[in-house]
Design an enzyme around this catalytic site. Sequence first.
Site, PDB file in Angstrom:
ATOM      1  N   CYS A  55     -25.146 -21.822   2.324  1.00  0.00           N
ATOM      2  CA  CYS A  55     -25.045 -21.379   0.932  1.00  0.00           C
ATOM      3  C   CYS A  55     -24.971 -19.868   0.815  1.00  0.00           C
ATOM      4  CB  CYS A  55     -26.229 -21.895   0.123  1.00  0.00           C
ATOM      5  SG  CYS A  55     -26.087 -23.643  -0.271  1.00  0.00           S
ATOM      6  N   PHE A  56     -25.524 -19.187   1.809  1.00  0.00           N
ATOM      7  CA  PHE A  56     -25.560 -17.730   1.739  1.00  0.00           C
ATOM      8  C   PHE A  56     -24.662 -17.075   2.781  1.00  0.00           C
ATOM      9  CE2 PHE A  56     -29.694 -19.489   0.409  1.00  0.00           C
ATOM     10  CZ  PHE A  56     -29.651 -19.126  -0.922  1.00  0.00           C
ATOM     11  N   TYR A 106     -28.906 -25.128   0.456  1.00  0.00           N
ATOM     12  CA  TYR A 106     -27.891 -24.908   1.491  1.00  0.00           C
ATOM     13  C   TYR A 106     -26.595 -24.537   0.813  1.00  0.00           C
ATOM     14  CZ  TYR A 106     -31.004 -26.807   5.010  1.00  0.00           C
ATOM     15  OH  TYR A 106     -32.049 -27.024   5.859  1.00  0.00           O
TER      16      TYR A 106
END
EC number: 2.3.2.26
Length: 516
Positions: free
Chosen positions: A466-467, A516
């Site tokens: 997610c990052f 996530y």
Amino acid sequence: MQISAGRCHSAAWTTPPPAARAPGASPALQLGLPQSVPPQYNALRDCSPEVLNTRLRVLYHFSDLMYKSWRLLNLNPRNQVSASRYSSGTSAIVQGQLRGLLSPKVNTLPLVRSIGRTMTQGKTYGPQITVKRISTRGRSSKPIFVQIARQVVSLNPMELRLPSRAWKVKLVGEGADDAGGVFDDTITEMCQELESGVVDLLIHTPNSSADVGSNTDRFLLNPAAVSEDHMVQFRFLGILMAVAIRTKKPLDLHLAPWVWKQLCSIPLGGPDLEEVDLLTYRSLQSILHLDNSGITEENFPVMIPLDSFTAHSADGRPVPVVPGGHNIPLNFANRNEYVERTLEYRLHEMDRQVVAVREGMSSIIPVPLLSLLTAKQLEQLVCGLPEVSVEMLKKVVRYRDITDSHQLIGWLWQSLEEFTNEERVLFLRFVSGRSRLPSNPADITQKFQIIKVDRPVNGLPTAQTCFFQLRLPPYTSQAVLAERLRYSIHNCPSIDMDNYMLSRNSDPAEGSDTEY
């Protein structure tokens, strides 16, 4: 004016650095003058650099005029007025003959700006979609593509016109909460389902089946997928393509140029059939051109292995090319009509599927503006670049608790450069959930983060999709780092499922603590 002149008229390979100018002054148009024409532009080999320079200026001027007036053009391919001196230019653009001569700002900028003006603001993600990937009670789950398609096509399209996540994915029975990575990961899985045959919307090109000609690694829309469920799924495929354009998160699809031309409403011709089905094209040409072949009206039935107005479709089915074609004998006298009818059938056998895909796209982006794009430009907007570029990753990286001069960072970049592209694709999916990067680094809105973590030496790297984040422990050598990274990307192809047994997450209405 030769078409090849327009395809390279950016002049990037000849333009010298811009000269200094006073603040506020307009930059002068600079078109470099090479000593000779590069060998890859074979059609221009007899043109002098001075003539090319003049042509480039004409093309730039033409593009400037087009950019100022494109709003006045009728870009609907189905609503073209009869040819006249006032409409012939528009028709040439819509038919595809002039699109390659336009500068990129005319091709893509109207679409980009229209998308920006129609973006739904104030939301970070769209409606929640429920996906079940884990088989239960001996029953396997339906393909992710089918599950999401059924839910998304019934939504209000306004809710999907978002800059990042058109919908939020809830994974039933799994411990991941979608903060972006699950959305990306499920899109990657849907692309794999399409190309693996789990979902029957795509077929390999006939050239792939016969292992001849070009586009042997490409796919076409399946002309046999005609049920109502198929039409819903094709509409969702169009939505998926348009969402990829809006979010600048490319799809890992390998469609033949044939498909992109159809989606851009560029008419297909014999050469397009040759690019996907060489054997059929050559067969038609041999029937059409019998000069010096020894085939006469008398021996035609013996020499030509066809006996009626039937042909094979793109998916290999025998089909009549005219109504009742099974009962119409093919002979020397009507062979030209047979070739014409067969070509017409093959060039239009996927029209229904194309209409459904464009219908889905039209709910998310202004489809008439696709008539300004070339097929290649649309493919790049939807699919980005097939090669995962290490240099592009370097342009969007941000380091935390480590600097770019650290030995660990040097080892990482060296390892990625030594990886095959297939391994770099796995790496990209490991750290982001995606399988492709957009063609323009500026379209990567989230920085690729590399973080040095205090963990045991030579341990496995971890990632938060997610990052867009990679966490690296210390390593004793570049070889060890490469080996641990290879193990991770090959053995962790999907979002973490370790919490799938948690009963608190088995209810679709409940959430999860891990993002996530």
